[in-house]
Design a protein around this motif. Structure first.
Motif, mmCIF file in Angstrom:
data_model
loop_
_atom_site.group_PDB
_atom_site.id
_atom_site.type_symbol
_atom_site.label_atom_id
_atom_site.label_comp_id
_atom_site.label_asym_id
_atom_site.label_seq_id
_atom_site.Cartn_x
_atom_site.Cartn_y
_atom_site.Cartn_z
ATOM 1 N N MET A 1 0.852 -1.195 0.000
ATOM 2 C CA MET A 1 0.000 0.000 0.000
ATOM 3 C C MET A 1 0.887 1.244 0.000
ATOM 4 N N PRO A 2 0.771 2.131 -0.977
ATOM 5 C CA PRO A 2 1.632 3.314 -1.015
ATOM 6 C C PRO A 2 1.162 4.391 -0.044
ATOM 7 N N TYR A 3 2.136 5.183 0.424
ATOM 8 C CA TYR A 3 1.865 6.286 1.344
ATOM 9 C C TYR A 3 2.546 7.548 0.816
ATOM 10 N N LEU A 4 1.841 8.662 0.915
ATOM 11 C CA LEU A 4 2.414 9.947 0.551
ATOM 12 C C LEU A 4 2.586 10.766 1.822
ATOM 13 N N SER A 5 3.801 11.258 2.043
ATOM 14 C CA SER A 5 4.122 12.001 3.263
ATOM 15 C C SER A 5 4.520 13.430 2.926
ATOM 16 N N ARG A 6 4.255 14.315 3.871
ATOM 17 C CA ARG A 6 4.661 15.711 3.743
ATOM 18 C C ARG A 6 5.235 16.147 5.091
ATOM 19 N N ILE A 7 6.531 16.487 5.104
ATOM 20 C CA ILE A 7 7.255 16.751 6.341
ATOM 21 C C ILE A 7 7.690 18.211 6.374
ATOM 22 N N ARG A 8 7.381 18.911 7.449
ATOM 23 C CA ARG A 8 7.768 20.308 7.591
ATOM 24 C C ARG A 8 9.257 20.398 7.916
ATOM 25 N N ILE A 9 9.956 21.296 7.207
ATOM 26 C CA ILE A 9 11.395 21.482 7.398
ATOM 27 C C ILE A 9 11.657 22.892 7.928
ATOM 28 N N ASN A 10 12.473 22.979 8.972
ATOM 29 C CA ASN A 10 12.886 24.267 9.533
ATOM 30 C C ASN A 10 14.198 24.682 8.874
ATOM 31 N N PRO A 11 14.186 25.663 7.964
ATOM 32 C CA PRO A 11 15.394 25.979 7.190
ATOM 33 C C PRO A 11 16.514 26.603 8.007
ATOM 34 N N LEU A 12 16.256 26.982 9.261
ATOM 35 C CA LEU A 12 17.286 27.630 10.075
ATOM 36 C C LEU A 12 18.169 26.641 10.819
ATOM 37 N N ARG A 13 17.808 25.376 10.805
ATOM 38 C CA ARG A 13 18.606 24.389 11.530
ATOM 39 C C ARG A 13 19.744 23.870 10.643
ATOM 40 N N ALA A 14 20.838 23.490 11.269
ATOM 41 C CA ALA A 14 22.027 23.067 10.528
ATOM 42 C C ALA A 14 21.745 21.860 9.647
ATOM 43 N N GLU A 15 21.014 20.864 10.171
ATOM 44 C CA GLU A 15 20.710 19.672 9.384
ATOM 45 C C GLU A 15 19.815 20.018 8.200
ATOM 46 N N SER A 16 18.908 20.967 8.403
ATOM 47 C CA SER A 16 18.030 21.386 7.312
ATOM 48 C C SER A 16 18.824 22.000 6.168
ATOM 49 N N ARG A 17 19.820 22.793 6.494
ATOM 50 C CA ARG A 17 20.644 23.396 5.444
ATOM 51 C C ARG A 17 21.367 22.324 4.639
ATOM 52 N N ARG A 18 21.766 21.240 5.310
ATOM 53 C CA ARG A 18 22.377 20.126 4.584
ATOM 54 C C ARG A 18 21.358 19.489 3.647
ATOM 55 N N TYR A 19 20.115 19.345 4.114
ATOM 56 C CA TYR A 19 19.061 18.788 3.264
ATOM 57 C C TYR A 19 18.846 19.653 2.029
ATOM 58 N N LEU A 20 18.830 20.956 2.220
ATOM 59 C CA LEU A 20 18.543 21.867 1.115
ATOM 60 C C LEU A 20 19.692 21.950 0.119
ATOM 61 N N GLU A 21 20.893 21.583 0.552
ATOM 62 C CA GLU A 21 22.063 21.682 -0.320
ATOM 63 C C GLU A 21 22.461 20.353 -0.951
ATOM 64 N N SER A 22 22.184 19.244 -0.273
ATOM 65 C CA SER A 22 22.698 17.953 -0.731
ATOM 66 C C SER A 22 21.590 16.913 -0.904
ATOM 67 N N PRO A 23 21.211 16.589 -2.132
ATOM 68 C CA PRO A 23 20.240 15.510 -2.344
ATOM 69 C C PRO A 23 20.711 14.178 -1.781
ATOM 70 N N HIS A 24 22.006 13.967 -1.732
ATOM 71 C CA HIS A 24 22.528 12.715 -1.180
ATOM 72 C C HIS A 24 22.175 12.600 0.306
ATOM 73 N N THR A 25 22.248 13.714 1.033
ATOM 74 C CA THR A 25 21.895 13.715 2.453
ATOM 75 C C THR A 25 20.412 13.427 2.648
ATOM 76 N N VAL A 26 19.557 14.031 1.813
ATOM 77 C CA VAL A 26 18.122 13.794 1.930
ATOM 78 C C VAL A 26 17.797 12.330 1.632
ATOM 79 N N HIS A 27 18.445 11.772 0.612
ATOM 80 C CA HIS A 27 18.207 10.373 0.269
ATOM 81 C C HIS A 27 18.483 9.472 1.475
ATOM 82 N N GLY A 28 19.591 9.724 2.178
ATOM 83 C CA GLY A 28 19.909 8.927 3.353
ATOM 84 C C GLY A 28 18.868 9.084 4.445
ATOM 85 N N ALA A 29 18.370 10.314 4.639
ATOM 86 C CA ALA A 29 17.354 10.554 5.664
ATOM 87 C C ALA A 29 16.045 9.859 5.305
ATOM 88 N N VAL A 30 15.684 9.887 4.036
ATOM 89 C CA VAL A 30 14.456 9.226 3.592
ATOM 90 C C VAL A 30 14.556 7.718 3.800
#
Length: 274
Positions: A1-30
């Protein structure tokens, strides 16, 4: 069964900036949000930043995910509100039928295969120099870099993806919908044909809303990866429910692990005549 998720991101946090800059980092988090039993999972994801102060990470998975680690590191873990919406995707898939219209968003990596790149990279030059049979050369994957080329890439593939683009309802055309550009299809032609610059061209319901070129290294080292992503938005009409459902669940184009390929739909509410 597929699921669609929507996650709020706080752009001021250090980890968030990594997410916004590096697709590789987001892939690992996902991947970290999926249960250990989902070893063959190939999730699709997209970073939506319509509001740069409140970006959202949108993810499609087969298994039900847990995004608590992303909320803790890159969201607002102690704030009010729902930080990670997870919804069953089946009700939307059940709405897909011939002739039905939806608004859509797609972030993709428009590319072409060329055996003779005009400006080969160092790796491409090395591969060319090592070839023993140049006449049988495999094509190099090359990114479309201009908005016109990217729109043409999109229009030439809608039929195989299972949908058509209605004629624009905007008169005169809004920005990105001008008839002389590549997102227009002349009367009597199909979207699979390259649209020439003609006065009788009909603007279609699609526009580019974002274009990004991101360069990063896997695991922080090794050769650099370059991703040219483009976000298309508009309105579509279903022509082939099976093909559209397949591409909704499996993605469109290359670079799916790096934030490209996720097509999402929203039903268009009909306005009752008053």
């Amino acid at each position: 069964m597929p699921y669609l998720s929507r996650i709020r991101i706080n752009p001021l946090r250090a980890e968030s900036r990594r997410y916004l800059e590096s697709p590789h980092t987001v892939h690992g988090a996902v991947m970290g949000g999926l249960p250990g039993t989902a070893t063959d999972e190939r999730p699709l994801w997209r970073m939506d930043s319509d509001d740069p102060h409140r970006p959202h990470l949108t993810v499609l998975t087969r298994a039900r995910p847990d995004w608590s680690h992303i909320v803790e590191r890159a969201g607002w873990p102690d704030a009010d509100g729902e930080h990670a919406l997870v919804r069953d995707y089946a009700p939307l898939l059940a709405l897909i039928e011939p002739g039905r219209e939806f608004s859509f968003r797609l972030t993709a990596n428009p590319v072409q295969n060329s055996p003779t790149p005009l400006s080969p990279t160092a790796a491409q030059r090395k591969r060319i120099a090592a070839e023993q049979a140049p006449a049988r050369r495999r094509g190099f994957r090359m990114a479309h870099r201009t908005a016109t080329e990217q729109l043409r890439w999109f229009l030439q593939r809608t039929e195989r993806w299972g949908f058509a683009l209605p004629v624009s309802r905007t008169d005169p055309p809004a920005a990105g919908l001008e008839a002389e550009h590549a997102n227009s299809v002349p009367l009597g032609r199909t979207a699979t044909q390259t649209p020439p610059d003609r006065a009788d061209a009909v603007p279609r319901e699609v526009r580019i809303t974002a274009r990004h070129r991101r360069t990063f290294a896997k695991n922080g080292r090794g050769p650099r990866v370059v991703i040219n992503s483009v976000t298309f938005e508009g309105r579509l009409r279903v022509t082939n429910p099976e093909a559209l459902t397949h591409h909704l669940l499996n993605g469109i184009g290359p670079a799916k692990a790096y934030g490209c390929g996720l097509l999402t739909l929203a039903p268009i509410k009909s306005v009752a005549a008053g």
